[in-house]
Design a protein around this motif. Structure first.
Motif, PDB file in Angstrom:
ATOM      1  N   LEU A 256       0.555   6.256   1.785  1.00 20.36           N
ATOM      2  CA  LEU A 256      -0.741   6.914   1.946  1.00 20.36           C
ATOM      3  C   LEU A 256      -1.881   5.904   2.007  1.00 20.36           C
ATOM      4  O   LEU A 256      -2.946   6.183   2.577  1.00 20.36           O
ATOM      5  CB  LEU A 256      -0.980   7.882   0.777  1.00 20.36           C
ATOM      6  CG  LEU A 256      -0.064   9.112   0.718  1.00 20.36           C
ATOM      7  CD1 LEU A 256      -0.311   9.902  -0.558  1.00 20.36           C
ATOM      8  CD2 LEU A 256      -0.281  10.002   1.941  1.00 20.36           C
ATOM      9  N   GLY A 257      -1.641   4.707   1.431  1.00 18.34           N
ATOM     10  CA  GLY A 257      -2.662   3.669   1.456  1.00 18.34           C
ATOM     11  C   GLY A 257      -2.981   3.164   2.846  1.00 18.34           C
ATOM     12  O   GLY A 257      -3.963   2.445   3.034  1.00 18.34           O
ATOM     13  N   ARG A 258      -2.192   3.521   3.841  1.00 18.89           N
ATOM     14  CA  ARG A 258      -2.502   3.132   5.210  1.00 18.89           C
ATOM     15  C   ARG A 258      -3.625   3.973   5.800  1.00 18.89           C
ATOM     16  O   ARG A 258      -4.205   3.614   6.823  1.00 18.89           O
ATOM     17  CB  ARG A 258      -1.249   3.249   6.082  1.00 18.89           C
ATOM     18  CG  ARG A 258      -0.127   2.314   5.633  1.00 18.89           C
ATOM     19  CD  ARG A 258       1.112   2.495   6.471  1.00 18.89           C
ATOM     20  NE  ARG A 258       2.173   1.592   6.026  1.00 18.89           N
ATOM     21  CZ  ARG A 258       3.380   1.556   6.551  1.00 18.89           C
ATOM     22  NH1 ARG A 258       3.686   2.371   7.565  1.00 18.89           N
ATOM     23  NH2 ARG A 258       4.284   0.722   6.084  1.00 18.89           N
ATOM     24  N   ARG A 259      -3.925   5.090   5.145  1.00 17.94           N
ATOM     25  CA  ARG A 259      -4.981   5.974   5.660  1.00 17.94           C
ATOM     26  C   ARG A 259      -6.160   6.093   4.719  1.00 17.94           C
ATOM     27  O   ARG A 259      -7.268   6.380   5.159  1.00 17.94           O
ATOM     28  CB  ARG A 259      -4.401   7.372   5.923  1.00 17.94           C
ATOM     29  CG  ARG A 259      -3.294   7.399   6.966  1.00 17.94           C
ATOM     30  CD  ARG A 259      -2.953   8.813   7.363  1.00 17.94           C
ATOM     31  NE  ARG A 259      -4.108   9.521   7.908  1.00 17.94           N
ATOM     32  CZ  ARG A 259      -4.089  10.801   8.274  1.00 17.94           C
ATOM     33  NH1 ARG A 259      -2.985  11.511   8.126  1.00 17.94           N
ATOM     34  NH2 ARG A 259      -5.168  11.375   8.760  1.00 17.94           N
ATOM     35  N   TRP A 260      -5.916   5.921   3.419  1.00 19.76           N
ATOM     36  CA  TRP A 260      -6.996   6.082   2.449  1.00 19.76           C
ATOM     37  C   TRP A 260      -7.063   4.860   1.542  1.00 19.76           C
ATOM     38  O   TRP A 260      -6.072   4.146   1.351  1.00 19.76           O
ATOM     39  CB  TRP A 260      -6.779   7.338   1.604  1.00 19.76           C
ATOM     40  CG  TRP A 260      -6.951   8.604   2.385  1.00 19.76           C
ATOM     41  CD1 TRP A 260      -8.112   9.176   2.803  1.00 19.76           C
ATOM     42  CD2 TRP A 260      -5.898   9.451   2.874  1.00 19.76           C
ATOM     43  NE1 TRP A 260      -7.862  10.331   3.513  1.00 19.76           N
ATOM     44  CE2 TRP A 260      -6.513  10.519   3.569  1.00 19.76           C
ATOM     45  CE3 TRP A 260      -4.504   9.415   2.789  1.00 19.76           C
ATOM     46  CZ2 TRP A 260      -5.784  11.536   4.167  1.00 19.76           C
ATOM     47  CZ3 TRP A 260      -3.771  10.422   3.387  1.00 19.76           C
ATOM     48  CH2 TRP A 260      -4.409  11.464   4.060  1.00 19.76           C
ATOM     49  N   SER A 261      -8.221   4.651   0.937  1.00  9.98           N
ATOM     50  CA  SER A 261      -8.412   3.480   0.078  1.00  9.98           C
ATOM     51  C   SER A 261      -7.755   3.687  -1.272  1.00  9.98           C
ATOM     52  O   SER A 261      -7.469   4.814  -1.688  1.00  9.98           O
ATOM     53  CB  SER A 261      -9.910   3.212  -0.117  1.00  9.98           C
ATOM     54  OG  SER A 261     -10.492   4.232  -0.912  1.00  9.98           O
ATOM     55  N   ARG A 262      -7.558   2.598  -1.990  1.00 10.47           N
ATOM     56  CA  ARG A 262      -6.975   2.681  -3.327  1.00 10.47           C
ATOM     57  C   ARG A 262      -7.825   3.525  -4.281  1.00 10.47           C
ATOM     58  O   ARG A 262      -7.277   4.336  -5.027  1.00 10.47           O
ATOM     59  CB  ARG A 262      -6.772   1.280  -3.899  1.00 10.47           C
ATOM     60  CG  ARG A 262      -5.673   0.483  -3.218  1.00 10.47           C
ATOM     61  CD  ARG A 262      -5.343  -0.744  -4.060  1.00 10.47           C
ATOM     62  NE  ARG A 262      -4.514  -1.677  -3.293  1.00 10.47           N
ATOM     63  CZ  ARG A 262      -4.970  -2.767  -2.709  1.00 10.47           C
ATOM     64  NH1 ARG A 262      -6.248  -3.057  -2.793  1.00 10.47           N
ATOM     65  NH2 ARG A 262      -4.162  -3.559  -2.049  1.00 10.47           N
ATOM     66  N   PRO A 263      -9.158   3.331  -4.350  1.00 15.88           N
ATOM     67  CA  PRO A 263      -9.941   4.181  -5.264  1.00 15.88           C
ATOM     68  C   PRO A 263      -9.784   5.667  -4.983  1.00 15.88           C
ATOM     69  O   PRO A 263      -9.694   6.482  -5.900  1.00 15.88           O
ATOM     70  CB  PRO A 263     -11.383   3.712  -5.035  1.00 15.88           C
ATOM     71  CG  PRO A 263     -11.251   2.302  -4.579  1.00 15.88           C
ATOM     72  CD  PRO A 263     -10.006   2.283  -3.737  1.00 15.88           C
ATOM     73  N   THR A 264      -9.741   6.034  -3.692  1.00 13.08           N
ATOM     74  CA  THR A 264      -9.552   7.436  -3.332  1.00 13.08           C
ATOM     75  C   THR A 264      -8.187   7.936  -3.783  1.00 13.08           C
ATOM     76  O   THR A 264      -8.061   9.027  -4.363  1.00 13.08           O
ATOM     77  CB  THR A 264      -9.697   7.610  -1.809  1.00 13.08           C
ATOM     78  OG1 THR A 264     -11.012   7.217  -1.412  1.00 13.08           O
ATOM     79  CG2 THR A 264      -9.458   9.064  -1.398  1.00 13.08           C
ATOM     80  N   LEU A 265      -7.150   7.148  -3.525  1.00  8.46           N
ATOM     81  CA  LEU A 265      -5.800   7.545  -3.909  1.00  8.46           C
ATOM     82  C   LEU A 265      -5.635   7.606  -5.424  1.00  8.46           C
ATOM     83  O   LEU A 265      -4.962   8.502  -5.943  1.00  8.46           O
ATOM     84  CB  LEU A 265      -4.780   6.577  -3.311  1.00  8.46           C
ATOM     85  CG  LEU A 265      -4.614   6.635  -1.792  1.00  8.46           C
ATOM     86  CD1 LEU A 265      -3.692   5.526  -1.317  1.00  8.46           C
ATOM     87  CD2 LEU A 265      -4.073   7.995  -1.359  1.00  8.46           C
ATOM     88  N   LEU A 266      -6.233   6.651  -6.139  1.00  5.95           N
ATOM     89  CA  LEU A 266      -6.139   6.659  -7.600  1.00  5.95           C
ATOM     90  C   LEU A 266      -6.786   7.908  -8.174  1.00  5.95           C
ATOM     91  O   LEU A 266      -6.225   8.557  -9.067  1.00  5.95           O
ATOM     92  CB  LEU A 266      -6.805   5.402  -8.169  1.00  5.95           C
ATOM     93  CG  LEU A 266      -6.751   5.220  -9.682  1.00  5.95           C
ATOM     94  CD1 LEU A 266      -5.306   5.149 -10.170  1.00  5.95           C
ATOM     95  CD2 LEU A 266      -7.504   3.960 -10.096  1.00  5.95           C
ATOM     96  N   THR A 267      -7.944   8.271  -7.651  1.00  7.78           N
ATOM     97  CA  THR A 267      -8.609   9.496  -8.111  1.00  7.78           C
ATOM     98  C   THR A 267      -7.752  10.723  -7.825  1.00  7.78           C
ATOM     99  O   THR A 267      -7.577  11.590  -8.688  1.00  7.78           O
ATOM    100  CB  THR A 267      -9.976   9.639  -7.415  1.00  7.78           C
ATOM    101  OG1 THR A 267     -10.771   8.478  -7.668  1.00  7.78           O
ATOM    102  CG2 THR A 267     -10.707  10.875  -7.912  1.00  7.78           C
ATOM    103  N   ALA A 268      -7.190  10.784  -6.621  1.00  8.38           N
ATOM    104  CA  ALA A 268      -6.361  11.931  -6.247  1.00  8.38           C
ATOM    105  C   ALA A 268      -5.114  12.023  -7.120  1.00  8.38           C
ATOM    106  O   ALA A 268      -4.735  13.121  -7.584  1.00  8.38           O
ATOM    107  CB  ALA A 268      -5.960  11.823  -4.773  1.00  8.38           C
ATOM    108  N   ALA A 269      -4.462  10.888  -7.372  1.00  8.81           N
ATOM    109  CA  ALA A 269      -3.249  10.892  -8.186  1.00  8.81           C
ATOM    110  C   ALA A 269      -3.539  11.368  -9.606  1.00  8.81           C
ATOM    111  O   ALA A 269      -2.754  12.128 -10.194  1.00  8.81           O
ATOM    112  CB  ALA A 269      -2.628   9.491  -8.221  1.00  8.81           C
TER     113      ALA A 269
END
Length: 403
Positions: A256-269
């Motif tokens: 998923l990091g290929r489409r969204w940034s780490r901060p966004t993914l961390l918040t979502a997770a």
């Protein structure tokens, strides 16, 4: 490490029933393990040479196996406390060594492989859960501990050849620990000092520490909570599902990091995990238990890899060890904070955990504000600016893989 750290969760109900372990003593054993984990993380912070030593790694593997095998040899709560303390310390040394090794060699692996490596923790959880579930009809808590020790010994043989992070690669993991070729230690590197990342790292540290609080409450008491309100062996089955969901989670979050940034993914997770923890607190049904196990297992290792990779990206010295230490403090606080709520069952404790993880998600949200996706990477006599736009955070040279 997945076996040594987490087999206690499915064995805990057996120890309540067969060893006379009280609820409070069970929480204390969990806390001792987390204190040991903090000690191991601090060793990795202040004595980085130890986590670059193959001998230390192998000694930690052997000691972790021995701590499991010694649990059924006594009924002394004090000895159990010491054994779980040691297991926590050895687990942290193994984790910091493995994580640093993976994150310091970005060119050696495709992006998804370190994610699968972190998924080994989930495999250990699943295997230990299946082991305890299979032994329940024919054995007791002692049999479960001995079998867990045997399983950990087999896995240690497979892990024996792991090469820790080399001294020359330490600067990648540390973020700024070693001077580039041609420069003295401590001499300013052009471009590096222009990006001050401590405020983002501070938000990350708070978020990951709070995650330690919330995650460990659920990780310790999820099986007991499900078994308290659901029929049969659903609790142990849910714990197996946690492990199975954890195996591919890091690789999937990396994808998923290929489409969204780490901060966004961390918040979502973290938001997904908060929902998963809250479900058994709100409902005692089978569906709630299974969905909770899937969401929890599918996020907690992913959160760790995202957080550690983000800390490494921010070029903070000894980022992996510092974040692991904060996470460990959170794990120590979790059972202590939840203990007064256990007199009323486990639902209130899980509700507290869900709220804590929700606050961790809000702290992670702060990371998204002007996050430095472009970081200078020193190379020889000058910096190379590696673009890492928000829409594409696929690992590249100088960036930790498996994020």
């Amino acid at each position: 490490m997945g076996v040594g750290r987490f087999v206690y969760t499915p064995i805990l109900p057996l120890m309540h029933a067969g060893a006379g372990l009280s609820t409070g003593a069970g929480a204390n054993l969990a806390t001792a393990n987390y204190v040991g984990y903090l000690a191991g993380a601090l060793v990795g912070t202040f004595l980085p040479r130890l986590v670059r030593s193959p001998a230390v790694l192998r000694g930690a593997l052997l000691a972790l196996v021995a701590s499991l095998a010694a649990m059924p040899l006594t009924r002394s709560t004090l000895v159990w406390l010491l054994l779980r303390l040691g297991a926590g310390m050895f687990s942290a040394l193994i984790f910091v060594t493995a994580a640093s090794s993976l994150l310091s060699r970005p060119r050696k692996y495709p992006a998804h492989l370190p994610g699968w490596a972190f998924g080994g923790v989930g495999a250990g959880i699943a295997l230990s859960g299946v082991l305890v579930l299979a032994l329940r009809p024919v054995g007791d808590w002692r049999t479960a501990w001995w079998a867990a020790a045997a399983l950990a010994a087999v896995l240690s043989v497979a892990a024996w050849g792991l090469r820790p992070e080399s001294a020359t690669g330490a600067g990648v993991n540390a973020g700024a620990g070693a001077a580039p070729p041609g420069r003295r230690q401590g001499e300013p590197v052009p471009g590096r000092s222009r990006v001050r990342t401590r405020r983002w790292f501070g938000a990350l540290f708070v978020s990951y520490t709070l995650e330690g609080v919330g995650y460990i409450i659920a990780g310790t008491f999820l099986v007991a909570a499900v078994e308290q309100s659901s029929p049969g062996r659903l609790g142990s089955g849910a714990w197996v599902l946690v492990g199975l969901a954890a195996v591919p989670s890091s690789a999937l979050w990396a994808g998923l990091g290929r489409r969204w940034s780490r901060p966004t993914l961390l918040t979502a997770a973290l938001l997904v995990q908060a929902v998963g923890i809250a479900l058994p607190a709100l409902s005692g049904g089978v569906a709630a238990a299974l969905i909770s196990a899937t969401l929890f297992g599918g996020t907690f290792i992913g959160v760790s890899t995202l957080a550690l990779a983000t800390g490494t990206h921010l070029r903070v010295p000894r980022a992996v060890a510092l974040l692991t230490a904060g996470y460990s403090v959170g794990q120590i606080l979790g059972p202590l904070v939840a203990a007064p709520l256990l007199h009323h069952g486990y639902r209130r404790a899980l509700a507290l955990a869900a709220v804590t993880v929700l606050v961790a998600a809000l702290a992670a949200l702060v990371l998204r504000v002007r996050f430095p996706h472009r970081m200078p990477v020193p190379d020889g006599d000058g910096p190379v600016h590696r673009p890492a736009p928000d829409a594409d955070v696929t690992p590249r040279a100088g960036e930790p893989a498996g994020s």
